[in-house]
Motif scaffolding. Structure first.
Motif, PDB file in Angstrom:
ATOM      1  N   ALA A  59      -0.369 -32.364  20.891  1.00 13.09           N
ATOM      2  CA  ALA A  59      -0.666 -33.798  20.968  1.00 13.09           C
ATOM      3  C   ALA A  59       0.563 -34.667  20.725  1.00 13.09           C
ATOM      4  O   ALA A  59       0.660 -35.760  21.276  1.00 13.09           O
ATOM      5  N   ARG A  60       1.498 -34.204  19.931  1.00 12.38           N
ATOM      6  CA  ARG A  60       2.652 -35.024  19.533  1.00 12.38           C
ATOM      7  C   ARG A  60       3.469 -35.555  20.709  1.00 12.38           C
ATOM      8  O   ARG A  60       3.732 -36.763  20.760  1.00 12.38           O
ATOM      9  N   PRO A  61       3.854 -34.746  21.696  1.00 12.39           N
ATOM     10  CA  PRO A  61       4.652 -35.292  22.806  1.00 12.39           C
ATOM     11  C   PRO A  61       3.899 -36.323  23.642  1.00 12.39           C
ATOM     12  O   PRO A  61       4.513 -37.163  24.291  1.00 12.39           O
ATOM     13  N   ALA A  62       2.594 -36.283  23.599  1.00 11.12           N
ATOM     14  CA  ALA A  62       1.800 -37.215  24.402  1.00 11.12           C
ATOM     15  C   ALA A  62       1.434 -38.475  23.630  1.00 11.12           C
ATOM     16  O   ALA A  62       0.776 -39.353  24.173  1.00 11.12           O
ATOM     17  N   LEU A  76      -6.572 -34.792  24.885  1.00  8.82           N
ATOM     18  CA  LEU A  76      -5.933 -36.010  24.384  1.00  8.82           C
ATOM     19  C   LEU A  76      -6.959 -37.104  24.089  1.00  8.82           C
ATOM     20  O   LEU A  76      -6.795 -37.877  23.144  1.00  8.82           O
ATOM     21  N   ALA A  77      -8.026 -37.156  24.870  1.00 11.81           N
ATOM     22  CA  ALA A  77      -9.097 -38.117  24.591  1.00 11.81           C
ATOM     23  C   ALA A  77      -9.797 -37.767  23.274  1.00 11.81           C
ATOM     24  O   ALA A  77     -10.131 -38.651  22.485  1.00 11.81           O
ATOM     25  N   VAL A  78      -9.994 -36.484  23.016  1.00 13.82           N
ATOM     26  CA  VAL A  78     -10.596 -36.040  21.758  1.00 13.82           C
ATOM     27  C   VAL A  78      -9.682 -36.424  20.595  1.00 13.82           C
ATOM     28  O   VAL A  78     -10.145 -36.937  19.572  1.00 13.82           O
ATOM     29  N   VAL A  79      -8.394 -36.222  20.763  1.00 10.86           N
ATOM     30  CA  VAL A  79      -7.438 -36.580  19.720  1.00 10.86           C
ATOM     31  C   VAL A  79      -7.474 -38.092  19.478  1.00 10.86           C
ATOM     32  O   VAL A  79      -7.520 -38.556  18.331  1.00 10.86           O
ATOM     33  N   ARG A  80      -7.469 -38.846  20.554  1.00  8.91           N
ATOM     34  CA  ARG A  80      -7.454 -40.311  20.456  1.00  8.91           C
ATOM     35  C   ARG A  80      -8.723 -40.836  19.784  1.00  8.91           C
ATOM     36  O   ARG A  80      -8.675 -41.716  18.942  1.00  8.91           O
ATOM     37  N   ARG A  81      -9.889 -40.279  20.159  1.00  9.46           N
ATOM     38  CA  ARG A  81     -11.168 -40.770  19.660  1.00  9.46           C
ATOM     39  C   ARG A  81     -11.608 -40.127  18.351  1.00  9.46           C
ATOM     40  O   ARG A  81     -12.426 -40.685  17.639  1.00  9.46           O
ATOM     41  N   GLY A  82     -11.130 -38.925  18.075  1.00  7.86           N
ATOM     42  CA  GLY A  82     -11.495 -38.259  16.836  1.00  7.86           C
ATOM     43  C   GLY A  82     -12.811 -37.510  16.880  1.00  7.86           C
ATOM     44  O   GLY A  82     -13.207 -36.924  15.883  1.00  7.86           O
TER      45      GLY A  82
END
Length: 120
Positions: A77-80, A21-27
């Motif tokens: 990632a969507r539910p989070a 989730l951190a990777v998703v958030r930061r890109g």
């Protein structure tokens, strides 16, 4: 007549999921590593471990570009999404105690041969 029993996959490791989730958030894995206090290779290993545990590729890795989520990665990632932007809870300060502190208690002084007590 026998029935085939399919193995049930356990829930993903929460540490690996938090890294994802951190990777998703930061890109990027490097930015996620900086946020989490890890080295980039640890983030990469966490993502690989999560992909291995789940049996699907979550991120398309392209050197020199931002990461691209696969359909499975987007589904995970969507539910989070509501929690992705929230800051992490600091681990340097312990959580507040729910029990009120005791006014005083008697302790046995190790320096006193008689075994008397004193209020602390």
């Amino acid at each position: 007549m026998s029935r085939e029993v399919l193995p049930v996959k356990p829930q993903p490791d929460l540490k690996l999921l938090a890294t994802f989730l951190a990777v998703v958030r930061r890109g990027s894995m490097a930015d996620a590593a900086a946020e989490l206090g890890y080295v980039p290779s640890a983030v990469s290993q966490h993502i690989a471990g999560l992909e291995r545990d789940m049996g699907v590729e979550l991120i398309v890795r392209r050197p020199g570009s931002r990461l691209i989520l696969t359909a499975a990665g987007r589904s995970l990632a969507r539910p989070a999404a509501p929690w992705r932007g929230r800051p992490r809870r600091s681990s340097t300060r312990p959580p507040a105690s729910r029990t009120p502190p005791t006014a005083s208690r008697a302790v046995r002084s190790p320096n006193c041969a008689s075994g008397s007590t004193r209020a602390r």
